[in-house]
Design an enzyme around this catalytic site. Sequence first.
Site, short mmCIF file in Angstrom:
data_model
loop_
_atom_site.label_atom_id
_atom_site.label_comp_id
_atom_site.label_asym_id
_atom_site.label_seq_id
_atom_site.Cartn_x
_atom_site.Cartn_y
_atom_site.Cartn_z
N SER A 67 0.83 -1.20 0.00
CA SER A 67 0.00 0.00 0.00
C SER A 67 0.86 1.25 0.00
CB SER A 67 -0.97 0.01 1.18
OG SER A 67 -0.31 -0.19 2.40
N GLU A 68 2.03 1.23 0.68
CA GLU A 68 2.98 2.34 0.61
C GLU A 68 4.42 1.86 0.79
OE1 GLU A 68 -0.85 4.27 1.70
OE2 GLU A 68 0.38 3.07 3.07
N THR A 69 5.33 2.67 0.26
CA THR A 69 6.77 2.50 0.44
C THR A 69 7.34 3.87 0.77
OG1 THR A 69 6.87 0.68 -1.16
CG2 THR A 69 8.92 1.85 -0.72
N HIS B 50 0.54 4.41 8.60
CA HIS B 50 1.46 3.31 8.90
C HIS B 50 2.85 3.53 8.31
CE1 HIS B 50 1.21 1.12 5.00
NE2 HIS B 50 2.10 0.30 5.49
#
Length: 291
Positions: free
Chosen positions: A46-48, A77
């Site tokens: 979902s994210e980096t 997060h």
Amino acid sequence: MRSFPFVTVDVFTDRRFGGNPLAVFPDARGLSDGEMQALAAEFNLSETTFVLPPEDPANTARVRIFNRTAEMPFAGHPNVGTGFVLAGRAAGGLLRFEQIAGLVEVRIAPDGQGATISAPQALKVGATLPAALAAACAGIGAEEILTERHPPTLASDGGNHRLMVEVTPAGLAAAAPDLAAFRRAVAEHPAALGGMLSLYLYRREGDGLRARMFAPLSGTPEDPATGSAATPLAGFLLHLSGGQEAALDIVQGVEMGRPSLLRTTARRDPEGIRATVGGGCVPVLRGEALL
């Protein structure tokens, strides 16, 4: 060939393969914007996050957050997980991350096994949308949407706005994102949604909440833990209650097999309603990207 070390952590959990996975590049110097976006798409999380030197030396780092398709001004997060990875840089247990949405303060847990972040902006309550639209996007009947406390309402505190929707227990369990309905929603409400829609469903459970988040238009059909939805929800519920402060635990990701626990607070101050979210983190992988 250039090498860029990375680590992955599971965030908002105390066990591996729970919570929300995150990839962190602790030293992203030398990566272009396009390479950061390509790496985020390659990880398919979902994210980096990509850590760079701060523009203001009084801060810890500049942290850029990419989802599968675009850079984000703020996310929950990724900040908690990046704070956990960079805990060794904390001065007195505090990290300060520069981001598009503003400065994010990260406090490392006393046991070092997690972190708590403060959302970079005060709560902003936006437009309301029809319950039928929310039901269609969630793939459930309109009778599963509860509107006694509030209609589906957009809210944010630094990140992308989220549509806050209270649902029945049956509605939460049955929900599944309908991509065509999401596309219709953004086409029919361009001023309110700006081409994007994240649907945050919640229900009451004891003294806390159960939640699910769908954002298929940005490549995340369902998210196991969404800190940047938890903070505006905590603030929004405080706004509705008229109280001065509150603490609320939110369980998310159960239906995905990645149970997550997000601990939120919200309080009123002269700037408006400000919120925090925190939780545990567990390291999972280490490696390097070769470019």
